[in-house]
Design an enzyme around this catalytic site. Structure first.
Site, PDB file in Angstrom:
ATOM      1  N   SER A  31      57.206  90.982 -19.299  1.00 52.83           N
ATOM      2  CA  SER A  31      56.826  90.037 -19.094  1.00 52.83           C
ATOM      3  C   SER A  31      55.909  90.726 -18.302  1.00 52.83           C
ATOM      4  O   SER A  31      56.104  92.435 -17.608  1.00 52.83           O
ATOM      5  CB  SER A  31      57.557  89.390 -17.643  1.00 52.83           C
ATOM      6  OG  SER A  31      56.753  88.590 -17.695  1.00 52.83           O
ATOM      7  N   TYR A  73      65.391  86.970 -13.527  1.00 53.37           N
ATOM      8  CA  TYR A  73      64.198  87.219 -14.665  1.00 53.37           C
ATOM      9  C   TYR A  73      63.063  88.672 -14.399  1.00 53.37           C
ATOM     10  O   TYR A  73      63.647  89.279 -15.702  1.00 53.37           O
ATOM     11  CB  TYR A  73      63.346  85.670 -14.443  1.00 53.37           C
ATOM     12  CG  TYR A  73      62.316  85.980 -15.735  1.00 53.37           C
ATOM     13  CD1 TYR A  73      62.720  85.430 -16.622  1.00 53.37           C
ATOM     14  CD2 TYR A  73      61.089  86.200 -15.401  1.00 53.37           C
ATOM     15  CE1 TYR A  73      61.345  85.665 -17.910  1.00 53.37           C
ATOM     16  CE2 TYR A  73      60.152  86.489 -16.843  1.00 53.37           C
ATOM     17  CZ  TYR A  73      60.744  85.657 -17.682  1.00 53.37           C
ATOM     18  OH  TYR A  73      59.316  86.384 -19.107  1.00 53.37           O
TER      19      TYR A  73
HETATM   20  N1  NAP Z   1      55.347  82.041 -21.919  1.00 57.01           N
HETATM   21  C1  NAP Z   1      55.139  82.867 -21.034  1.00 57.01           C
HETATM   22  O1  NAP Z   1      54.409  82.753 -20.355  1.00 57.01           O
HETATM   23  C2  NAP Z   1      56.269  84.280 -21.145  1.00 57.01           C
HETATM   24  C3  NAP Z   1      55.685  85.463 -20.413  1.00 57.01           C
HETATM   25  C4  NAP Z   1      56.023  86.297 -20.099  1.00 57.01           C
HETATM   26  C5  NAP Z   1      57.262  86.460 -21.073  1.00 57.01           C
HETATM   27  N2  NAP Z   1      58.224  85.686 -21.553  1.00 57.01           N
HETATM   28  C6  NAP Z   1      58.561  86.035 -22.598  1.00 57.01           C
HETATM   29  O2  NAP Z   1      59.203  85.461 -24.072  1.00 57.01           O
HETATM   30  C7  NAP Z   1      59.706  85.505 -24.793  1.00 57.01           C
HETATM   31  C8  NAP Z   1      59.849  83.807 -25.527  1.00 57.01           C
HETATM   32  O3  NAP Z   1      59.246  82.820 -24.383  1.00 57.01           O
HETATM   33  P1  NAP Z   1      58.791  81.289 -24.215  1.00 57.01           P
HETATM   34  O4  NAP Z   1      57.498  81.499 -24.367  1.00 57.01           O
HETATM   35  O5  NAP Z   1      58.441  82.124 -26.651  1.00 57.01           O
HETATM   36  O6  NAP Z   1      60.010  80.609 -24.454  1.00 57.01           O
HETATM   37  P2  NAP Z   1      60.672  79.675 -25.089  1.00 57.01           P
HETATM   38  O7  NAP Z   1      59.706  78.629 -26.160  1.00 57.01           O
HETATM   39  O8  NAP Z   1      61.603  79.422 -24.584  1.00 57.01           O
HETATM   40  O9  NAP Z   1      61.581  80.547 -26.338  1.00 57.01           O
HETATM   41  C9  NAP Z   1      62.451  81.507 -26.540  1.00 57.01           C
HETATM   42  C10 NAP Z   1      63.353  82.179 -27.260  1.00 57.01           C
HETATM   43  O10 NAP Z   1      64.911  82.213 -26.986  1.00 57.01           O
HETATM   44  C11 NAP Z   1      65.619  81.698 -27.406  1.00 57.01           C
HETATM   45  N3  NAP Z   1      66.844  81.828 -27.011  1.00 57.01           N
HETATM   46  C12 NAP Z   1      67.065  81.345 -25.386  1.00 57.01           C
HETATM   47  N4  NAP Z   1      68.329  81.617 -25.465  1.00 57.01           N
HETATM   48  C13 NAP Z   1      69.144  82.204 -26.561  1.00 57.01           C
HETATM   49  C14 NAP Z   1      70.106  82.950 -26.660  1.00 57.01           C
HETATM   50  N5  NAP Z   1      70.730  82.572 -25.640  1.00 57.01           N
HETATM   51  N6  NAP Z   1      70.603  82.986 -28.462  1.00 57.01           N
HETATM   52  C15 NAP Z   1      69.361  83.123 -29.046  1.00 57.01           C
HETATM   53  N7  NAP Z   1      68.321  82.900 -28.963  1.00 57.01           N
HETATM   54  C16 NAP Z   1      68.068  82.280 -27.819  1.00 57.01           C
HETATM   55  C17 NAP Z   1      65.412  80.018 -27.840  1.00 57.01           C
HETATM   56  O11 NAP Z   1      66.232  79.513 -29.383  1.00 57.01           O
HETATM   57  P3  NAP Z   1      67.290  78.335 -28.424  1.00 57.01           P
HETATM   58  O12 NAP Z   1      67.176  77.713 -27.594  1.00 57.01           O
HETATM   59  O13 NAP Z   1      67.341  77.637 -29.905  1.00 57.01           O
HETATM   60  O14 NAP Z   1      68.138  79.793 -28.787  1.00 57.01           O
HETATM   61  C18 NAP Z   1      63.569  80.083 -28.398  1.00 57.01           C
HETATM   62  O15 NAP Z   1      63.788  80.656 -29.467  1.00 57.01           O
HETATM   63  C19 NAP Z   1      60.506  85.869 -23.934  1.00 57.01           C
HETATM   64  O16 NAP Z   1      61.501  87.179 -23.395  1.00 57.01           O
HETATM   65  C20 NAP Z   1      60.119  85.664 -22.575  1.00 57.01           C
HETATM   66  O17 NAP Z   1      60.375  85.739 -21.492  1.00 57.01           O
HETATM   67  C21 NAP Z   1      56.882  84.314 -21.702  1.00 57.01           C
END
Ligand code: NAP
Length: 277
Positions: free
Chosen positions: A147, A160
């Site tokens: 991130s 985070y």
């Molecule tokens: N969206 C943003 O603005 C942003 C910015 C910077 C970085 N990121 C990073 O991008 C990555 C993806 O996030 P996203 O934005 O796509 O959010 P998201 O839609 O909430 O996706 C998060 C994913 O992580 C999985 N997950 C969470 N806890 C888990 C666990 N204990 N075991 C297995 N899977 C787990 C969730 O699946 P389940 O709930 O089904 O387990 C889901 O598939 C993350 O690492 C986040 O920190 C996102």
């Protein structure tokens, strides 16, 4: 739909996406299915994974491998299961993660544990278990979705931010340490991407935030984010930013640190006021 020119780079490559039930991971799965990659998709929510797999198997082979990556004692057997699916793994994508919405003062230590476990120790542990496989085959590629918060402090995200700094630190070190000939690591630093990340973000007592922020809804579309990640894999990029304003804040911190601290503190005051509202 955001398209990429890949010359079928991903065709028949085995890609394991962790965090594929939603957001960036799900968008990557859809894009890679169109590119005929052979997919293993992991997350906790089996229903979401299964419905994604039903859609993707029209295009390619897609195996559902459910796991809660916070359960560190189960990760060795999950890695072994992942290798059994197609006999090997070409690309591992760490996209699972949980967010945070709480100021450091008042946030329970259990919240810090959870953030570090899912965002840092799980990708680290899975990577450690898979490295001998990459070493043996002499090739492989790992994508670590970090991130912009892995590069600077941000109010309301202390745990985070810490987890993403740790993640980037581990993978950057691995980049300069490994001796596997055809092996690459791509660190991805997104700014705000329009995904449901805030819904499951942890608040001070560990309850989910359950709201979407305005800034998140106006973030970069997730399909664009996924396309940029695919492009970075093909070009074997070491580190990419997928960000708008956050990119300027990062450079400001390097070039004019006083200005960065001023802006970040102002954002902190706003966040604190919202937190206590
Ligand atoms: N969206 C943003 O603005 C942003 C910015 C910077 C970085 N990121 C990073 O991008 C990555 C993806 O996030 P996203 O934005 O796509 O959010 P998201 O839609 O909430 O996706 C998060 C994913 O992580 C999985 N997950 C969470 N806890 C888990 C666990 N204990 N075991 C297995 N899977 C787990 C969730 O699946 P389940 O709930 O089904 O387990 C889901 O598939 C993350 O690492 C986040 O920190 C996102």
């Amino acid at each position: 739909m955001h398209t990429i020119i890949t010359n079928m780079y991903f065709e028949n490559k085995v890609v394991w996406i962790i965090g594929a039930s939603s957001g960036i991971g799900a968008a990557l799965a859809k894009q890679l299915a169109r590119e005929k990659a052979l997919l293993i998709i992991t997350a906790r929510n089996i229903d979401k994974l299964q419905s994604l797999a039903n859609e993707l198997t029209q295009l390619t082979a897609c195996v559902v491998l459910p796991a809660d990556i916070a359960r560190r004692d189960t990760l060795h057997s999950i890695v072994e299961d992942s290798l059994r699916q197609f006999g090997h793994i070409d690309i591992l994508i760490h996209s699972a993660g949980i967010g945070q919405r709480s100021m450091a003062t008042g946030t329970s230590l259990a919240v810090y544990d959870q953030l570090m476990e899912v965002n840092f120790f799980a990708p680290l542990t899975i990577t450690q278990y898979l490295l001998p496989h990459f070493k043996q085959s002499g090739k492989g590629h790992i994508v670590a979705v970090s991130s912009m918060s892995g590069l600077m402090g941000f109010p309301g995200r202390s745990g985070y931010v810490a987890s993403k700094h740790a993640l980037k630190g581990y993978f950057e070190t691995l980049q300069v340490e490994h001796d596997i000939p055809d092996f690459y690591i791509t660190i991805v630093s997104p700014g705000r991407i329009n995904t449901p990340l805030p819904l499951s973000a942890l608040t001070a007592d560990g309850q989910p935030y359950n709201k979407m922020d305005h800034a998140q809804l106006n973030g970069i579309p997730v399909e664009i984010c996924a396309a940029k990640i695919c492009g970075a894999i093909i070009r074997k990029k070491k580190h990419i930013f997928i960000a708008r304003k956050e990119r300027y804040l990062y450079w400001l911190r390097i070039l004019f640190p006083a200005a960065y601290y001023h802006i970040a503190r102002k954002a902190g005051v706003k966040e604190r006021n919202e937190d206590t509202a």
